[in-house]
Design a protein around this motif. Sequence first.
Motif, PDB file in Angstrom:
ATOM      1  N   LEU A  66       0.576  -0.983   0.377  1.00  0.00           N
ATOM      2  CA  LEU A  66      -0.036  -0.005  -0.320  1.00  0.00           C
ATOM      3  C   LEU A  66       0.726   0.902   0.197  1.00  0.00           C
ATOM      4  CD1 LEU A  66      -3.291  -0.726   2.625  1.00  0.00           C
ATOM      5  CD2 LEU A  66      -3.358  -0.907   0.174  1.00  0.00           C
ATOM      6  N   GLN A  67       1.982   1.014   1.620  1.00  0.00           N
ATOM      7  CA  GLN A  67       3.092   2.691   0.789  1.00  0.00           C
ATOM      8  C   GLN A  67       3.723   2.874  -0.490  1.00  0.00           C
ATOM      9  OE1 GLN A  67       3.686   4.279   3.067  1.00  0.00           O
ATOM     10  NE2 GLN A  67       3.749   3.568   5.146  1.00  0.00           N
ATOM     11  N   ASP A  68       3.758   2.339  -1.181  1.00  0.00           N
ATOM     12  CA  ASP A  68       3.965   2.103  -2.508  1.00  0.00           C
ATOM     13  C   ASP A  68       3.172   2.878  -2.980  1.00  0.00           C
ATOM     14  OD1 ASP A  68       6.157   0.168  -2.296  1.00  0.00           O
ATOM     15  OD2 ASP A  68       5.655  -1.412  -3.058  1.00  0.00           O
ATOM     16  N   ARG A  69       2.076   2.550  -3.311  1.00  0.00           N
ATOM     17  CA  ARG A  69       1.076   3.508  -3.448  1.00  0.00           C
ATOM     18  C   ARG A  69       0.630   4.163  -3.420  1.00  0.00           C
ATOM     19  NH1 ARG A  69      -1.452   0.551  -8.609  1.00  0.00           N
ATOM     20  NH2 ARG A  69      -0.228  -1.753  -8.410  1.00  0.00           N
ATOM     21  N   ILE A  70       0.485   4.641  -2.469  1.00  0.00           N
ATOM     22  CA  ILE A  70      -0.360   5.801  -1.449  1.00  0.00           C
ATOM     23  C   ILE A  70       0.914   6.973  -0.950  1.00  0.00           C
ATOM     24  CG2 ILE A  70      -1.847   4.842  -0.826  1.00  0.00           C
ATOM     25  CD1 ILE A  70      -1.403   4.950   1.935  1.00  0.00           C
ATOM     26  N   GLY A  71       2.599   6.466  -1.268  1.00  0.00           N
ATOM     27  CA  GLY A  71       3.514   7.295  -0.831  1.00  0.00           C
ATOM     28  C   GLY A  71       3.754   7.704   0.602  1.00  0.00           C
ATOM     29  N   ALA A  72       3.852   8.895   1.399  1.00  0.00           N
ATOM     30  CA  ALA A  72       4.916   9.501   2.754  1.00  0.00           C
ATOM     31  C   ALA A  72       3.601   9.879   2.694  1.00  0.00           C
ATOM     32  CB  ALA A  72       5.585   9.655   2.432  1.00  0.00           C
ATOM     33  N   SER A  73       2.381  10.785   2.036  1.00  0.00           N
ATOM     34  CA  SER A  73       1.786  11.971   1.455  1.00  0.00           C
ATOM     35  C   SER A  73       0.415  11.094   1.872  1.00  0.00           C
ATOM     36  CB  SER A  73       1.968  12.331   0.903  1.00  0.00           C
ATOM     37  OG  SER A  73       1.588  11.981  -0.610  1.00  0.00           O
ATOM     38  N   GLY A  74       0.270   9.733   2.156  1.00  0.00           N
ATOM     39  CA  GLY A  74      -1.285   8.940   1.871  1.00  0.00           C
ATOM     40  C   GLY A  74      -0.384   8.772   3.535  1.00  0.00           C
ATOM     41  N   THR A  75      -2.090   7.757   3.636  1.00  0.00           N
ATOM     42  CA  THR A  75      -2.608   7.132   5.368  1.00  0.00           C
ATOM     43  C   THR A  75      -3.086   5.588   5.657  1.00  0.00           C
ATOM     44  OG1 THR A  75      -2.514   9.288   6.097  1.00  0.00           O
ATOM     45  CG2 THR A  75      -3.612   7.915   7.665  1.00  0.00           C
ATOM     46  N   ILE A  76      -2.567   4.635   5.431  1.00  0.00           N
ATOM     47  CA  ILE A  76      -3.171   3.674   5.838  1.00  0.00           C
ATOM     48  C   ILE A  76      -3.783   3.772   7.473  1.00  0.00           C
ATOM     49  CG2 ILE A  76      -2.477   1.154   6.659  1.00  0.00           C
ATOM     50  CD1 ILE A  76      -0.057   1.814   4.588  1.00  0.00           C
ATOM     51  N   VAL A  77      -4.864   3.480   7.156  1.00  0.00           N
ATOM     52  CA  VAL A  77      -5.434   3.021   8.531  1.00  0.00           C
ATOM     53  C   VAL A  77      -6.256   2.030   8.921  1.00  0.00           C
ATOM     54  CG1 VAL A  77      -7.824   4.160   9.910  1.00  0.00           C
ATOM     55  CG2 VAL A  77      -6.927   5.487   8.489  1.00  0.00           C
ATOM     56  N   GLY A  78      -4.950   1.593   9.807  1.00  0.00           N
ATOM     57  CA  GLY A  78      -5.421  -0.697  10.288  1.00  0.00           C
ATOM     58  C   GLY A  78      -5.935  -0.627  11.022  1.00  0.00           C
ATOM     59  N   ILE A  79      -7.254  -0.924  10.736  1.00  0.00           N
ATOM     60  CA  ILE A  79      -8.452  -1.734  11.976  1.00  0.00           C
ATOM     61  C   ILE A  79      -8.303  -3.453  11.568  1.00  0.00           C
ATOM     62  CG2 ILE A  79     -10.717  -1.511  12.716  1.00  0.00           C
ATOM     63  CD1 ILE A  79     -11.131   0.666  10.534  1.00  0.00           C
ATOM     64  N   ASP A  80      -7.975  -3.491  13.228  1.00  0.00           N
ATOM     65  CA  ASP A  80      -8.407  -4.953  13.589  1.00  0.00           C
ATOM     66  C   ASP A  80      -8.636  -4.982  15.015  1.00  0.00           C
ATOM     67  OD1 ASP A  80      -6.786  -7.678  12.353  1.00  0.00           O
ATOM     68  OD2 ASP A  80      -7.457  -7.832  14.700  1.00  0.00           O
ATOM     69  N   ARG A  81      -9.312  -6.453  15.422  1.00  0.00           N
ATOM     70  CA  ARG A  81     -10.006  -6.303  16.493  1.00  0.00           C
ATOM     71  C   ARG A  81      -9.494  -6.706  17.751  1.00  0.00           C
ATOM     72  NH1 ARG A  81     -14.318 -11.092  15.908  1.00  0.00           N
ATOM     73  NH2 ARG A  81     -12.596 -13.817  16.247  1.00  0.00           N
ATOM     74  N   SER A  82      -8.449  -7.314  17.093  1.00  0.00           N
ATOM     75  CA  SER A  82      -6.756  -8.108  18.365  1.00  0.00           C
ATOM     76  C   SER A  82      -5.961  -6.775  18.295  1.00  0.00           C
ATOM     77  CB  SER A  82      -6.413  -9.340  17.660  1.00  0.00           C
ATOM     78  OG  SER A  82      -5.224  -9.956  17.876  1.00  0.00           O
ATOM     79  N   ALA A  83      -5.946  -6.906  19.908  1.00  0.00           N
ATOM     80  CA  ALA A  83      -4.259  -5.663  20.129  1.00  0.00           C
ATOM     81  C   ALA A  83      -3.202  -6.351  20.119  1.00  0.00           C
ATOM     82  CB  ALA A  83      -4.757  -5.566  21.334  1.00  0.00           C
ATOM     83  N   GLN A  84      -3.242  -8.042  19.804  1.00  0.00           N
ATOM     84  CA  GLN A  84      -2.253  -9.114  19.737  1.00  0.00           C
ATOM     85  C   GLN A  84      -1.720  -8.451  18.130  1.00  0.00           C
ATOM     86  OE1 GLN A  84      -4.137  -9.730  22.097  1.00  0.00           O
ATOM     87  NE2 GLN A  84      -3.115  -9.918  24.357  1.00  0.00           N
ATOM     88  N   MET A  85      -2.822  -8.543  16.903  1.00  0.00           N
ATOM     89  CA  MET A  85      -2.228  -8.307  15.556  1.00  0.00           C
ATOM     90  C   MET A  85      -1.500  -7.049  15.458  1.00  0.00           C
ATOM     91  SD  MET A  85      -2.733 -11.505  14.369  1.00  0.00           S
ATOM     92  CE  MET A  85      -2.789 -11.323  12.519  1.00  0.00           C
ATOM     93  N   LEU A  86      -2.403  -6.069  15.675  1.00  0.00           N
ATOM     94  CA  LEU A  86      -2.473  -5.020  15.903  1.00  0.00           C
ATOM     95  C   LEU A  86      -0.714  -4.229  16.527  1.00  0.00           C
ATOM     96  CD1 LEU A  86      -5.485  -3.094  16.901  1.00  0.00           C
ATOM     97  CD2 LEU A  86      -4.251  -3.272  14.503  1.00  0.00           C
TER      98      LEU A  86
END
Length: 218
Positions: free
Chosen positions: A55-75
């Motif tokens: 995803l970073q390769d596509r959106i670059g440093a000016s983009g944002t990834i919002v990762g959502i997960d229910r598991s604190a350990q996975m996060l």
Amino acid sequence: MGDKYTRFAPFYDLLSGEYPLYHAGRVLGIAALAPTQGQQVLDIGCGTGLNFALLQDRIGASGTIVGIDRSAQMLRQARRRAEARHCDNVILVQADMVLEDPATLQRRIVEAGGTALSDAALATYSLSLMGDWERAWATTTSLLGPGGLVGVVDMQDPLGWARWLTPLARLACALGGSDIHAAPWRAVEEQCTEVVRASARAGHLQIRAGKTVPSRTG
Ligand SMILES: C[S@@+](CC[C@H](N)C(=O)[O-])C[C@H]1O[C@@H](n2cnc3c(N)ncnc32)[C@H](O)[C@@H]1O
């Protein structure tokens, strides 16, 4: 199911079959989604963040990834991955996509530094283990701006010559807590325009991406 990911979070990358199986799906899924520089992308059920680099390769440093997960350990693993890559444009939100109220989730994304409406959303190997994935889908699309992009990568029984591998594929999905018959990419087929279709690993991996139509989603 969530407990499973909680317990095995430190070993997920090792045990998930990323190579040689599932990496191909995320590559095709992100290519089909095709987010662009500066966009905000939701990674639904982001797990340990195996989508982040692509995803970073596509959106670059000016983009944002919002990762959502229910598991604190996975996060926690996802946070480690982002830090190891020196990515400071990754926001992580712990939430259950089935249970969380969409307006509350949106507020939490904004509080964490994101914008209220995202440009795109990607769900790789996650909707099929959410049970009521239609509700998770509805929440996801409610977080997108007009014409937002969605991408779904998920699993089904292998096809053709590989059909003899069906028991193995079903076992792997059952161990991971996925419903191999869920076919959540149907939502893209039914509710989106400009649908891009792909498959990999003898049809075991199904990839769909498209553009949401505001009046027909949510
Ligand atoms: C098989 S892993 C896939 C992780 C990642 N998307 C990938 O491609 O590697 C599924 C992830 O979905 C998360 N998950 C399951 N049910 C969820 C729910 N209802 N809401 C949010 N996350 C969920 C799990 O905690 C797990 O991290």
